[in-house]
Write an enzyme that holds these catalytic residues in place. Structure first.
Site, PDB file in Angstrom:
ATOM      1  N   LYS A  11       6.132 -10.731 -33.445  1.00 24.75           N
ATOM      2  CA  LYS A  11       6.149  -9.153 -33.340  1.00 24.75           C
ATOM      3  C   LYS A  11       7.554  -8.364 -32.313  1.00 24.75           C
ATOM      4  O   LYS A  11       7.519  -8.730 -31.603  1.00 24.75           O
ATOM      5  CB  LYS A  11       4.777  -8.321 -33.395  1.00 24.75           C
ATOM      6  CG  LYS A  11       4.184  -7.933 -34.278  1.00 24.75           C
ATOM      7  CD  LYS A  11       3.156  -7.294 -34.607  1.00 24.75           C
ATOM      8  CE  LYS A  11       2.062  -7.855 -35.668  1.00 24.75           C
ATOM      9  NZ  LYS A  11       2.192  -7.020 -37.094  1.00 24.75           N
ATOM     10  N   ASP A  58       3.890 -13.814 -39.690  1.00 21.93           N
ATOM     11  CA  ASP A  58       3.119 -12.437 -39.698  1.00 21.93           C
ATOM     12  C   ASP A  58       2.122 -11.732 -40.538  1.00 21.93           C
ATOM     13  O   ASP A  58       1.740 -10.854 -40.588  1.00 21.93           O
ATOM     14  CB  ASP A  58       4.153 -11.334 -39.280  1.00 21.93           C
ATOM     15  CG  ASP A  58       3.723  -9.830 -37.894  1.00 21.93           C
ATOM     16  OD1 ASP A  58       2.239  -9.729 -37.641  1.00 21.93           O
ATOM     17  OD2 ASP A  58       4.333  -9.121 -37.726  1.00 21.93           O
ATOM     18  N   ARG A 112      -3.861 -12.047 -45.006  1.00 24.53           N
ATOM     19  CA  ARG A 112      -4.525 -11.975 -46.081  1.00 24.53           C
ATOM     20  C   ARG A 112      -4.776 -14.575 -46.250  1.00 24.53           C
ATOM     21  O   ARG A 112      -5.714 -14.469 -46.981  1.00 24.53           O
ATOM     22  CB  ARG A 112      -3.279 -12.201 -47.157  1.00 24.53           C
ATOM     23  CG  ARG A 112      -1.880 -12.929 -46.716  1.00 24.53           C
ATOM     24  CD  ARG A 112      -0.603 -12.332 -47.149  1.00 24.53           C
ATOM     25  NE  ARG A 112      -0.297 -10.785 -46.254  1.00 24.53           N
ATOM     26  CZ  ARG A 112       0.544 -10.271 -47.067  1.00 24.53           C
ATOM     27  NH1 ARG A 112       1.385 -10.268 -48.053  1.00 24.53           N
ATOM     28  NH2 ARG A 112       0.771  -8.160 -46.104  1.00 24.53           N
TER      29      ARG A 112
END
Ligand code: BES
Ligand code: ZN
Ligand code: ZN
Length: 460
Positions: free
Chosen positions: A239, A309, A313
């Site tokens: 990020k 990233d 999930r």
């Protein structure tokens, strides 16, 4: 003990009078000249949420006047007062039913939250005498659970990594004699949580799956799964700094799961509760999982990594599979899953996904009553092909950024087959701006709503 709530009804206290805007002129007419004069010299304007401290002839406080838009009491009705009134004990002059009396007490106490773990904070807040009719135990658990979630989120990763998060869960489990099992490090491979291991293996702190069980084995099974990514660097798909800055909060789903579990156990709801938290750090290292890798999940489904990233999930998928194996009556998950959910509903509403219309109707009704807002987004099956993979059964990131919160929900849905109902909350877990009772920082989302919904669904 409820912070800044006193149950000593006999102690001397200052009255808080509350009126609605439209009643102000009539109210003022009935006041003494002294009060009229004070209101006038203070240039007090009866706008919503405004309050004024009215003195007595001895130089003390006679009473406090609070003006509300209407008298539809809710959790935040009094929440602006504790920080702005002089220190002391106050008593509300109003006739409230049990829910209203409990709600205003919860909001009052929540408004006195301080995060002073690393720096002294001498701010003092006013105290409210617990209004008659309030359900003290409910106020206590609501405030405790919310502040617990706030603390867990606010504590930086240096002190709230996967190991510390496990410790926080153990503390709560211990309080209610829940059983807890933690699958740690390489054991994740032995016990078949391969994606929790893959996402978490690059961190100094071992990844783990926290598994807590409480309640009567024959009661309806309610399972709560919480995303426990203690820090999300993005992994090799790193990020940028601005997006990484707040990623200590990426275990916010786990914080909600523990907060809601606390409320359920404190209230002794007649359910068999299970809490599953994959606790990991999505870190960068030579052994980090990579874009293009294919993982085999606990369910057997193969997953191509389109983006490291989209780690939430992956760890949730294995936890949801484990939850689903025992066919719970209700499966709930909380996760700071996507930036897309924040684009869709902003930071202050919990994006909510379920295929169960009746369950959503129940949740929505309680969300309104609790002032803990949710908004439903669709699990739109036609978008499933956006997460198709050429080499595996599914990809963890969409071919397009559009509908990112929905494709994330659809990804999770692939791992829920046998649960009777499932609801997924994509939440912010953080107040970006201060509002009455809600300081900037970690925040619990949808747990008061879900506790109320569960109480109705499974009530004693
Ligand atoms: N933890 C983030 C999502 C997030 C970001 C929540 C900011 C709240 C505020 C998550 O792991 C993530 O990075 N998701 C990606 C998914 C994408 C790579 C498919 C996202 O939302 O951009
Ligand atoms: Zn991420
Ligand atoms: Zn994340």
């Amino acid at each position: 003990m409820i912070p800044n709530i006193s149950d000593e009804t006999a102690t001397p206290s200052t009255s808080i009078k509350v009126i609605e805007i439209s009643a102000f002129d009539g109210w003022l007419n009935d006041q003494t000249d002294m009060v009229k004069n004070w209101i006038s010299v203070q240039a007090f304007k009866p706008v919503k949420g405004a309050h004024i401290v009215v003195p007595n002839p001895e130089g003390g406080i006679s009473f406090v006047l609070l003006v509300l838009k209407d008298l539809n009491w809710n959790v935040w009705s009094l929440a602006s007062l504790p920080a702005s009134l002089p220190e002391g004990i106050y008593k509300l002059e109003a006739e409230l039913d049990e829910k209203q009396a409990s709600d205003v007490s919860i909001g009052w106490s929540l408004a006195t939250y301080k995060f002073d773990r690393y720096k002294e904070n001498n701010k003092v807040f006013a105290t409210l005498v617990l209004p008659v009719n309030a359900d003290q135990a409910h106020v206590e658990r609501s405030v405790y659970a919310t502040n617990l979630a706030r603390d867990l989120i606010n504590i930086p990763t240096s002190d709230m990594g996967p190991k510390a998060l496990e410790g926080a869960a153990s503390q709560i489990a211990g309080e209610f004699e829940a059983r807890q099992m933690n699958v740690v490090g390489e054991d994740l491979l032995t016990y078949h949580f391969p994606m929790v291991h893959a996402v978490g293996r690059a961190s100094e702190q071992k990844p783990r799956l926290i598994d807590m069980v409480w309640g009567d084995a024959s009661a309806p099974k309610v399972t709560i799964v919480g995303k426990g990514v203690c820090f999300d660097t993005g992994g090799l798909d790193l990020k940028p700094s601005s997006a990484m800055l707040l990623m200590k909060k990426d275990m916010g789903g786990a914080a909600m799961a523990l907060g809601l579990a606390y409320m359920i156990m404190h209230a002794g709801l007649p359910v068999r509760l299970r809490v599953l938290i994959p606790a990991v750090e999505n870190a960068v290292s030579g052994n980090a999982y990579r874009p293009g890798d294919v993982l085999t999940s606990r369910s057997g489904k193969t997953v191509e990594i389109g983006n490291t990233d989209a780690e939430g999930r992956l760890v949730l998928a294995d936890a949801l599979t484990a939850a689903d194996e025992e066919e719970p009556d209700l499966l709930i998950d909380f996760a700071t899953l996507t930036g897309a959910a924040r684009v869709a509903v902003g930071t202050e509403i919990s994006a909510t996904f379920t295929d169960d219309d009746e369950l959503f109707a129940l949740i929505e009704r309680h969300a309104k009553a609790e002032n803990d807002p949710v908004w439903r987004l669709p699990l739109w099956d036609n978008y499933r092909e956006l997460i198709d993979s050429k080499v595996a059964e599914i990809n963890n990131s969409g071919s397009t950024g559009f509908a990112g919160a929905i494709t994330a929900g659809l990804f999770l849905k692939e791992f829920v087959e046998k649960s009777k109902s499932w609801v997924h909350f994509d939440i912010m877990a953080y107040n970006n701006r201060a509002r009455a009772g809600r300081p900037v920082g970690g925040e619990a989302f949808a747990i008061r709503t879900m506790f109320a919904a569960l109480s109705e669904r499974y009530g004693k």
